[in-house]
Scaffold this active site. Structure first.
Site, PDB file in Angstrom:
ATOM      1  N   CYS A 187       0.866  -1.179   0.000  1.00 29.07           N
ATOM      2  CA  CYS A 187       0.000   0.000   0.000  1.00 29.07           C
ATOM      3  C   CYS A 187       0.904   1.231   0.000  1.00 29.07           C
ATOM      4  O   CYS A 187       2.103   1.122  -0.290  1.00 29.07           O
ATOM      5  CB  CYS A 187      -0.947  -0.022   1.202  1.00 29.07           C
ATOM      6  SG  CYS A 187      -0.096  -0.156   2.790  1.00 29.07           S
ATOM      7  N   THR A 188       0.378   2.381   0.344  1.00 27.63           N
ATOM      8  CA  THR A 188       1.161   3.614   0.257  1.00 27.63           C
ATOM      9  C   THR A 188       2.296   3.655   1.262  1.00 27.63           C
ATOM     10  O   THR A 188       3.461   3.849   0.906  1.00 27.63           O
ATOM     11  CB  THR A 188       0.250   4.836   0.477  1.00 27.63           C
ATOM     12  OG1 THR A 188      -0.839   4.773  -0.445  1.00 27.63           O
ATOM     13  CG2 THR A 188       1.019   6.137   0.274  1.00 27.63           C
TER      14      THR A 188
END
Length: 270
Positions: A187-188
């Protein structure tokens, strides 16, 4: 390392029991306000998730004070720089979850996390096309669909979810395509894939499950050698502030066009 831009941006999270999160909220808000910081700090009984910006001195003073609490002593924020503050105001909120999954059985502050895969190891595995045991490798994007449209790992699985709370159902629908493979959730910045990896471990997949340590932003930081870009990754990384997206050098990616699905963005960061 600081560059010529004057504004320091940080992001960090930690799953840790915070039964006093309501009281903690007032102290963290007052300190950030006094230091002139803007951004968002989310608190819940399961931990903290933060995105803040301001002068380097102000941001680091706030972090140093936070780290005086033993629960946050090992907090290591990711840093990037910008010419302006990419937030309009300061928000410090108490929420039911610091990243909403709507799955009460997943409590990283009370459970062992999945093994964290360093960025450099992932890059090497992607180079060779398999993990060190020879298993096929699957990159599983746990972000919202519009974020994926800004950039992603080459060939990553993207289930086109619109919010993270849809992830468990997507796993149930697509479980078969993960069987027998080494799964790396990403994810980020790491927070969503930490919950995602724990959930995946509970599904009885007959292969190992990892989370990418520090998410895409850490991968950019550790693999963008000599400014040549992050290997096996195309595009930029959407961030939940006014910079919109960062390139592999952690600079605002102004050349990256806003994808058509941009209008569907939701505040579901990490």
């Amino acid at each position: 390392m600081q560059n010529d831009a004057p504004v320091l941006n940080i992001s960090a999270y930690k799953f840790v029991g915070l039964p006093d999160c309501a009281l903690l909220r007032d102290a963290l808000h007052a300190r950030a306000l006094a230091l002139g910081l803007k951004g968002t700090v989310l608190l819940a009984e399961e931990g903290i998730n933060l995105f803040l910006a301001g002068t380097a001195e102000g941001v680091r003073a706030w972090v140093a004070a936070l780290q005086e609490d033993a629960r946050f002593a090992d907090l290591a924020p990711k840093e990037s720089w910008s010419d302006t503050v990419p937030f309009k105001k300061l928000l410090v909120k108490v929420k039911p979850e610091i990243i909403r999954m709507n799955h009460p059985a997943i409590r990283p502050d009370q459970q062992a996390r999945a093994p964290a895969l360093p960025a450099t190891t992932l890059a090497r595995w992607l180079d060779q096309g398999h993990d060190d045991e020879g298993r096929p490798l699957v990159m599983l994007d746990t972000r919202n669909a519009f974020e994926v449209d800004y950039g992603a790992f080459d060939g990553a699985i993207d289930w086109r979810i619109h919010k993270f709370s849809e992830f468990p159902e997507a796993v149930q629908q697509h479980r078969a395509e993960l069987m027998g493979k080494t799964v790396v959730s990403y994810c980020t910045g790491g927070i969503r894939c930490e919950k995602a990896a724990i959930y995946l471990q509970q599904q009885g997949l007959d292969g190992p499950v990892y989370q990418l340590e520090g998410g895409i932003l850490k991968y950019f930081e550790e693999t963008n050698s000599e400014g040549k870009g992050a290997p096996h990754y195309h595009g930029g990384c959407f961030v939940f502030d006014q910079r919109e997206a960062l390139d592999a050098g952690l600079h605002p990616a102004l050349e990256i066009a806003r994808p058509p699905s941009e209008a569907h963005r939701a505040r579901d960061g990490g």
